[in-house]
Design a protein around this motif. Sequence first.
Motif, short mmCIF file in Angstrom:
data_model
loop_
_atom_site.label_atom_id
_atom_site.label_comp_id
_atom_site.label_asym_id
_atom_site.label_seq_id
_atom_site.Cartn_x
_atom_site.Cartn_y
_atom_site.Cartn_z
N PHE A 55 0.67 -1.28 0.09
CA PHE A 55 -0.03 0.15 0.09
C PHE A 55 0.83 1.23 0.03
O PHE A 55 1.97 1.36 0.79
CB PHE A 55 -0.95 0.14 1.27
CG PHE A 55 -1.74 -1.08 1.29
CD1 PHE A 55 -3.11 -1.02 1.10
CD2 PHE A 55 -1.44 -2.50 1.73
CE1 PHE A 55 -4.13 -1.91 1.23
CE2 PHE A 55 -2.32 -3.53 1.62
CZ PHE A 55 -3.62 -3.30 1.20
N ALA A 56 0.51 2.22 -0.97
CA ALA A 56 1.36 3.35 -1.10
C ALA A 56 0.56 4.59 -1.07
O ALA A 56 -0.59 4.60 -1.70
CB ALA A 56 2.33 3.43 -2.04
N CYS A 91 -11.31 -4.41 -3.58
CA CYS A 91 -10.84 -4.47 -2.34
C CYS A 91 -11.31 -5.42 -1.54
O CYS A 91 -12.51 -5.64 -1.34
CB CYS A 91 -11.10 -3.10 -1.82
SG CYS A 91 -10.23 -1.76 -2.77
N GLY A 92 -10.55 -6.19 -0.77
CA GLY A 92 -10.87 -7.17 0.26
C GLY A 92 -11.80 -6.70 1.32
O GLY A 92 -11.51 -5.65 1.72
N LYS A 93 -12.39 -7.71 2.06
CA LYS A 93 -13.29 -7.38 3.22
C LYS A 93 -12.34 -7.07 4.30
O LYS A 93 -12.82 -6.62 5.43
CB LYS A 93 -14.09 -8.70 3.42
CG LYS A 93 -15.32 -9.02 2.14
CD LYS A 93 -16.11 -9.89 2.65
CE LYS A 93 -17.27 -10.17 1.71
NZ LYS A 93 -18.01 -11.37 2.09
N ASP A 94 -11.19 -7.46 4.33
CA ASP A 94 -10.28 -7.22 5.48
C ASP A 94 -9.57 -6.00 5.30
O ASP A 94 -8.68 -5.60 6.11
CB ASP A 94 -9.17 -8.35 5.47
CG ASP A 94 -8.37 -8.36 4.23
OD1 ASP A 94 -8.82 -8.10 3.11
OD2 ASP A 94 -7.16 -9.02 4.19
N ILE A 95 -9.88 -5.03 4.42
CA ILE A 95 -9.21 -3.80 4.07
C ILE A 95 -10.27 -2.66 4.66
O ILE A 95 -11.45 -2.75 3.91
CB ILE A 95 -8.89 -3.56 2.64
CG1 ILE A 95 -7.72 -4.38 2.39
CG2 ILE A 95 -8.30 -2.17 2.35
CD1 ILE A 95 -7.30 -4.64 1.02
N THR A 96 -9.95 -1.82 5.40
CA THR A 96 -10.91 -0.58 5.73
C THR A 96 -10.10 0.68 5.88
O THR A 96 -8.92 0.66 6.07
CB THR A 96 -11.48 -1.03 7.30
OG1 THR A 96 -10.33 -1.12 8.23
CG2 THR A 96 -12.51 -2.22 7.29
N PHE A 128 -6.24 6.40 7.27
CA PHE A 128 -5.55 5.30 7.48
C PHE A 128 -6.10 4.12 6.72
O PHE A 128 -7.48 3.98 6.73
CB PHE A 128 -5.33 4.83 8.78
CG PHE A 128 -4.60 5.89 9.66
CD1 PHE A 128 -3.08 5.94 9.84
CD2 PHE A 128 -5.20 6.69 10.41
CE1 PHE A 128 -2.69 6.84 10.69
CE2 PHE A 128 -4.73 7.79 11.23
CZ PHE A 128 -3.26 7.77 11.25
N VAL A 129 -5.19 3.41 5.95
CA VAL A 129 -5.81 2.11 5.40
C VAL A 129 -5.31 0.96 6.29
O VAL A 129 -4.21 0.81 6.52
CB VAL A 129 -5.53 2.00 4.10
CG1 VAL A 129 -3.95 1.95 3.87
CG2 VAL A 129 -5.92 0.69 3.29
N HIS A 130 -6.28 0.18 6.79
CA HIS A 130 -5.95 -0.98 7.49
C HIS A 130 -6.37 -2.35 6.74
O HIS A 130 -7.07 -2.45 6.01
CB HIS A 130 -6.76 -0.98 8.64
CG HIS A 130 -6.88 0.17 9.86
ND1 HIS A 130 -6.15 0.51 10.94
CD2 HIS A 130 -7.37 1.36 9.51
CE1 HIS A 130 -6.34 1.49 11.36
NE2 HIS A 130 -7.07 2.09 10.69
N ASP A 166 -6.66 -6.11 7.93
CA ASP A 166 -6.86 -6.91 9.43
C ASP A 166 -6.45 -5.97 10.49
O ASP A 166 -6.94 -4.84 10.74
CB ASP A 166 -5.69 -7.88 9.29
CG ASP A 166 -6.35 -9.25 8.65
OD1 ASP A 166 -7.46 -9.36 8.25
OD2 ASP A 166 -5.55 -9.84 7.90
N SER A 167 -5.44 -6.22 11.39
CA SER A 167 -5.10 -5.34 12.49
C SER A 167 -3.73 -4.39 11.97
O SER A 167 -3.62 -3.28 12.88
CB SER A 167 -4.55 -6.15 13.62
OG SER A 167 -5.71 -7.10 14.10
N ASP A 168 -3.20 -4.34 10.81
CA ASP A 168 -2.44 -3.54 10.49
C ASP A 168 -2.68 -2.31 9.93
O ASP A 168 -3.55 -2.14 9.04
CB ASP A 168 -1.27 -4.35 9.86
CG ASP A 168 -0.45 -5.36 10.30
OD1 ASP A 168 -0.34 -5.54 11.54
OD2 ASP A 168 -0.07 -6.34 9.60
N VAL A 169 -1.87 -1.23 10.16
CA VAL A 169 -2.04 0.09 9.48
C VAL A 169 -0.89 -0.18 8.26
O VAL A 169 0.24 -0.28 8.37
CB VAL A 169 -1.49 1.31 10.41
CG1 VAL A 169 -1.45 2.68 9.67
CG2 VAL A 169 -2.69 1.36 11.59
N MET A 170 -1.68 -0.06 7.06
CA MET A 170 -0.59 -0.24 5.80
C MET A 170 -0.25 0.97 5.35
O MET A 170 1.06 0.94 4.64
CB MET A 170 -1.33 -1.20 4.86
CG MET A 170 -2.05 -2.55 5.58
SD MET A 170 -0.91 -3.51 6.33
CE MET A 170 0.24 -3.81 4.80
#
Length: 476
Positions: free
Chosen positions: A222-223, A331-336, A377-379, A381-385
Amino acid sequence: MVFISLLGLFLLSLTQAAAGSQLFDQSEVFALLGDDVTLPCRVPSIRSCSSVNWNMVEEFQSITEVVKAGAVTAPGGKALRLDLLKDCSLAITHLELHDARLYSCDIGTLNSSVSLQILEVTESSNPGVDTIELHCFLNTYRGYAPCNNKGIRIKWRSGDSKPINGDRFKVVNPSECFSKLIITKKLTDHHRKWKCQVTQDDTVKATTSYTTTIKGGIEEVFAAVGESVSLSCWATSSLGGKGGGKWAVGERTLTHDMSPHNGPFHVSEDSSLVISKVSALHAGDYTCSDSTDQQRGVNKVRLHTLDVTSEREPEGDNVTLACVLTCTKECGKDITLTWSGDSRNSWQSRSMKVNNLLTNSLFLPVLSMASDEYTCFVHRDSDVMASKKWHTANPLQTPAWVVLPLVLLICITGFYLYNKRKHPKDAEHEQSSVVMTPLYEVIQDVNNEDLQHQRQHKRGTTTTTDDFYDLLQAVN
């Protein structure tokens, strides 16, 4: 291993009790493979290290002497990694797994013990269907043996050290010294980092990480738009030449004189693809292969881009900030997407997904924009990407407001000088109390000199006509 250490300590205690020694202190030291550690000798009132001995409990409870009378006596190559320090502590460099043992320092009838515990993560070779199973443990503590260490816990964390949450993850803790992380596998788990922490009384003692590799997987990157990003090429041989990676985006091969969508890029010495200024059009699936060895396979990198735009309503009452994530595909469901900033009570946000775009819009009343910065912020799962900042336009900080005082100063100065030249006789009645620059001080001095000449002229009118005529003749 903890059970073995306790048994070893018990044996040491029996041996030392028979010799009339007294156990003074027990402690734990936590470390990682390859670390350098120092094991303290906590026996009080040590006068000289020449009387210090260090022993180690080996497997099957045998005791090995590693330091005797202040000199290292460890067998084999281990002696090269041991050193007795000036405070009689034992230093061990480049830790190996078999270094995780119980150590004892004794001086005469006093002794102290240190349990060296090494934190390690391994991946199960026989996971369930479509799962990844990671094991985190202390020493050789891989199974269900009881752990007697009080206050010790093992916890899993994401790549940015946050707790792991989500339906894809399951944590199993057979004991305090052993834990499993079971992950429902996705292709995008390729080259993802997972962390394991050991804590004692809620204090983090050691952290280790593990990077998963998925066959045929895709590494997600992610950039933020406008920033630089580097895409790693894992398919090239470490023995290959400089920049041996061959890159393509989609079906298009990239060369050094062209780039996707005319964006600037270059291939670095390690064959990474560097995009110096990312745009939304750079989102896509990139592939890298070894240009010198076609049998090494291809690694895939999926690049998503994050941008923030703003739009003000025609009436000027509200501002809409749009955080837009451009995904390669859906965009996957794990991306917010989330926002941070001040004046949260005034916020209204709305998320929307259309094709390969994920948008989170933020509606802000202009009067409530107390903060000069908002961050999206783009997440995953639990990570800030990735994150992207947006700054408010404070009119008091714009160039126009910086120049305005200078313009006013010039106008006032010009008007002042104009009046001086137009009404010279009024100058004798003016007493300016404002000194603005050295230039105005010079002007004031000149005016004072003129005023003095005028006063002298008035006093000269009381003299006789002859005197005035004589003065004129002298001047001529």
